[in-house]
Design a protein around this motif. Structure first.
Motif, PDB file in Angstrom:
ATOM      1  N   GLU A 134       0.816  -1.216   0.000  1.00  0.00           N
ATOM      2  CA  GLU A 134       0.000   0.000   0.000  1.00  0.00           C
ATOM      3  C   GLU A 134       0.851   1.269   0.000  1.00  0.00           C
ATOM      4  O   GLU A 134       0.378   2.341  -0.362  1.00  0.00           O
ATOM      5  CB  GLU A 134      -0.931  -0.007   1.217  1.00  0.00           C
ATOM      6  N   ARG A 135       2.115   1.131   0.403  1.00  0.00           N
ATOM      7  CA  ARG A 135       3.016   2.283   0.457  1.00  0.00           C
ATOM      8  C   ARG A 135       3.927   2.364  -0.765  1.00  0.00           C
ATOM      9  O   ARG A 135       4.773   3.250  -0.854  1.00  0.00           O
ATOM     10  CB  ARG A 135       3.880   2.213   1.730  1.00  0.00           C
ATOM     11  N   CYS A 136       3.751   1.423  -1.676  1.00  0.00           N
ATOM     12  CA  CYS A 136       4.653   1.325  -2.836  1.00  0.00           C
ATOM     13  C   CYS A 136       4.221   2.225  -3.972  1.00  0.00           C
ATOM     14  O   CYS A 136       3.049   2.421  -4.224  1.00  0.00           O
ATOM     15  CB  CYS A 136       4.692  -0.114  -3.364  1.00  0.00           C
ATOM     16  N   SER A 137       5.212   2.731  -4.688  1.00  0.00           N
ATOM     17  CA  SER A 137       4.964   3.294  -5.993  1.00  0.00           C
ATOM     18  C   SER A 137       5.280   2.197  -7.007  1.00  0.00           C
ATOM     19  O   SER A 137       6.306   1.536  -6.905  1.00  0.00           O
ATOM     20  CB  SER A 137       5.811   4.537  -6.184  1.00  0.00           C
ATOM     21  N   ILE A 138       4.347   1.959  -7.921  1.00  0.00           N
ATOM     22  CA  ILE A 138       4.468   0.868  -8.891  1.00  0.00           C
ATOM     23  C   ILE A 138       4.751   1.448 -10.275  1.00  0.00           C
ATOM     24  O   ILE A 138       4.150   2.444 -10.673  1.00  0.00           O
ATOM     25  CB  ILE A 138       3.174   0.026  -8.952  1.00  0.00           C
ATOM     26  N   VAL A 139       5.687   0.834 -10.984  1.00  0.00           N
ATOM     27  CA  VAL A 139       6.019   1.253 -12.343  1.00  0.00           C
ATOM     28  C   VAL A 139       5.691   0.107 -13.298  1.00  0.00           C
ATOM     29  O   VAL A 139       6.176  -1.008 -13.119  1.00  0.00           O
ATOM     30  CB  VAL A 139       7.509   1.616 -12.465  1.00  0.00           C
ATOM     31  N   THR A 140       4.836   0.377 -14.273  1.00  0.00           N
ATOM     32  CA  THR A 140       4.539  -0.611 -15.309  1.00  0.00           C
ATOM     33  C   THR A 140       5.545  -0.449 -16.442  1.00  0.00           C
ATOM     34  O   THR A 140       5.699   0.638 -17.000  1.00  0.00           O
ATOM     35  CB  THR A 140       3.114  -0.447 -15.851  1.00  0.00           C
ATOM     36  N   MET A 141       6.237  -1.524 -16.758  1.00  0.00           N
ATOM     37  CA  MET A 141       7.210  -1.521 -17.848  1.00  0.00           C
ATOM     38  C   MET A 141       6.525  -2.027 -19.112  1.00  0.00           C
ATOM     39  O   MET A 141       6.031  -3.159 -19.145  1.00  0.00           O
ATOM     40  CB  MET A 141       8.412  -2.396 -17.501  1.00  0.00           C
ATOM     41  N   ARG A 142       6.469  -1.185 -20.116  1.00  0.00           N
ATOM     42  CA  ARG A 142       5.808  -1.530 -21.372  1.00  0.00           C
ATOM     43  C   ARG A 142       6.842  -1.657 -22.496  1.00  0.00           C
ATOM     44  O   ARG A 142       7.883  -1.018 -22.463  1.00  0.00           O
ATOM     45  CB  ARG A 142       4.749  -0.486 -21.725  1.00  0.00           C
ATOM     46  N   TYR A 143       6.503  -2.462 -23.472  1.00  0.00           N
ATOM     47  CA  TYR A 143       7.413  -2.751 -24.577  1.00  0.00           C
ATOM     48  C   TYR A 143       7.248  -1.710 -25.676  1.00  0.00           C
ATOM     49  O   TYR A 143       6.114  -1.338 -26.020  1.00  0.00           O
ATOM     50  CB  TYR A 143       7.106  -4.138 -25.132  1.00  0.00           C
ATOM     51  N   GLY A 144       8.364  -1.229 -26.199  1.00  0.00           N
ATOM     52  CA  GLY A 144       8.289  -0.227 -27.256  1.00  0.00           C
ATOM     53  C   GLY A 144       9.397  -0.382 -28.280  1.00  0.00           C
ATOM     54  O   GLY A 144      10.368  -1.111 -28.075  1.00  0.00           O
ATOM     55  N   ILE A 145       9.249   0.319 -29.399  1.00  0.00           N
ATOM     56  CA  ILE A 145      10.207   0.305 -30.491  1.00  0.00           C
ATOM     57  C   ILE A 145      10.874   1.676 -30.561  1.00  0.00           C
ATOM     58  O   ILE A 145      10.204   2.708 -30.571  1.00  0.00           O
ATOM     59  CB  ILE A 145       9.530   0.008 -31.844  1.00  0.00           C
ATOM     60  N   ARG A 146      12.203   1.671 -30.592  1.00  0.00           N
ATOM     61  CA  ARG A 146      12.943   2.926 -30.722  1.00  0.00           C
ATOM     62  C   ARG A 146      13.036   3.336 -32.187  1.00  0.00           C
ATOM     63  O   ARG A 146      13.270   2.510 -33.068  1.00  0.00           O
ATOM     64  CB  ARG A 146      14.349   2.775 -30.143  1.00  0.00           C
ATOM     65  N   TYR A 147      12.867   4.654 -32.412  1.00  0.00           N
ATOM     66  CA  TYR A 147      13.000   5.226 -33.759  1.00  0.00           C
ATOM     67  C   TYR A 147      13.932   6.432 -33.708  1.00  0.00           C
ATOM     68  O   TYR A 147      13.988   7.154 -32.705  1.00  0.00           O
ATOM     69  CB  TYR A 147      11.641   5.707 -34.282  1.00  0.00           C
ATOM     70  N   HIS A 148      14.605   6.641 -34.839  1.00  0.00           N
ATOM     71  CA  HIS A 148      15.380   7.858 -35.070  1.00  0.00           C
ATOM     72  C   HIS A 148      14.717   8.573 -36.244  1.00  0.00           C
ATOM     73  O   HIS A 148      14.644   8.030 -37.346  1.00  0.00           O
ATOM     74  CB  HIS A 148      16.832   7.499 -35.394  1.00  0.00           C
ATOM     75  N   ILE A 149      14.213   9.775 -35.975  1.00  0.00           N
ATOM     76  CA  ILE A 149      13.518  10.551 -37.005  1.00  0.00           C
ATOM     77  C   ILE A 149      14.352  11.778 -37.341  1.00  0.00           C
ATOM     78  O   ILE A 149      14.792  12.507 -36.446  1.00  0.00           O
ATOM     79  CB  ILE A 149      12.119  10.988 -36.523  1.00  0.00           C
ATOM     80  N   THR A 150      14.564  12.005 -38.631  1.00  0.00           N
ATOM     81  CA  THR A 150      15.314  13.174 -39.094  1.00  0.00           C
ATOM     82  C   THR A 150      14.443  13.959 -40.074  1.00  0.00           C
ATOM     83  O   THR A 150      13.843  13.381 -40.986  1.00  0.00           O
ATOM     84  CB  THR A 150      16.618  12.766 -39.799  1.00  0.00           C
ATOM     85  N   GLY A 151      14.368  15.267 -39.852  1.00  0.00           N
ATOM     86  CA  GLY A 151      13.546  16.085 -40.736  1.00  0.00           C
ATOM     87  C   GLY A 151      14.066  17.507 -40.845  1.00  0.00           C
ATOM     88  O   GLY A 151      14.940  17.934 -40.095  1.00  0.00           O
ATOM     89  N   ASP A 152      13.533  18.254 -41.808  1.00  0.00           N
ATOM     90  CA  ASP A 152      13.898  19.659 -41.975  1.00  0.00           C
ATOM     91  C   ASP A 152      13.344  20.486 -40.818  1.00  0.00           C
ATOM     92  O   ASP A 152      12.306  20.151 -40.228  1.00  0.00           O
ATOM     93  CB  ASP A 152      13.341  20.199 -43.297  1.00  0.00           C
TER      94      ASP A 152
END
Length: 221
Positions: A134-152
């Motif tokens: 009850e005293r804990c802070s909980i962190v949900t770890m979710r799966y994701g894809i990293r991207y590198h975006i380059t633009g003007d």
């Protein structure tokens, strides 16, 4: 729009502790102090357990349970002298039911002079764990894809707006002769984001997959 193939090994989201937490109950003058901690390896869990034992060296029992790995591949528990199945196993069940991974727990018992019986011990160790959770802070770890975006540069504002609208995590932004965004896209949302960016200005934006990762989505219990 440039793309590169990244091997994706998807695992369901899982939950971890944000930080250590402690809870305590008293049952027939016995004190039960539950201490929970993040632990990302078996050695880390063992080190944590030993630190609690040193802190409560004068206690009758320091029972423990831990679950290591995002898939919960390693589980251990100990009754530390309590009747078999009355402490470590109930503690482990609480961690499982909370969906926690990479976590270790110790419940310290200072004996109050009155025997509780097996049922009473199970309840006491369970309630102590619940008090700590009850005293804990909980962190949900979710799966994701990293991207590198380059633009003007002329597209920087539109890109920022699009990423913010879709609540995409931006890890870093680099300004050179162009603007570069390093982002994490939730698994399953990549196609929709790629489509939107293509429609925005395909010829002037390059989007490349660079890897896979888990990212933190904090929640409060």
């Amino acid at each position: 729009m440039g793309k590169s193939e990244v091997k994706e090994e998807y695992t369901e989201s899982y939950r971890v502790l944000g930080e250590m937490a402690e809870g305590e109950i008293v049952e027939k003058k016995s004190r039960f102090i539950a201490t929970l901690s993040p632990a990302d390896s078996e050695q880390g869990a063992i080190d944590f357990i030993e630190s609690v034992r040193k802190k409560h060296y004068d206690a009758r029992h320091n029972c423990f349970a831990f679950i290591i790995g995002k898939d919960g591949r390693l589980e251990r528990c100990s009754d530390d002298g309590e009747p078999s199945g009355t402490a470590g196993r109930p503690m482990l069940e609480i961690l499982r039911s909370a969906g926690l991974r990479d976590v270790a727990a110790v419940v310290t018992r200072y004996f109050g002079g009155t025997l509780l019986g097996t049922g009473g011990l199970v309840r006491a160790y369970t309630q102590a764990m619940q008090a700590a959770l009850e005293r804990c802070s909980i962190v949900t770890m979710r799966y994701g894809i990293r991207y590198h975006i380059t633009g003007d540069y002329v597209l920087a504002g539109k890109l920022q707006y699009l990423l913010a609208k879709r609540q995409i995590i931006t890890e870093n932004t680099v300004y050179t002769d162009k603007v570069e965004f390093y982002i994490i896209v939730p698994f399953g949302a990549e196609a929709a984001l790629e489509k939107e960016i293509t429609e925005l200005a395909a010829a002037k934006i390059q989007m490349e997959k660079t890897g896979c990762t888990y990212y933190a989505d904090r929640e409060q219990t």
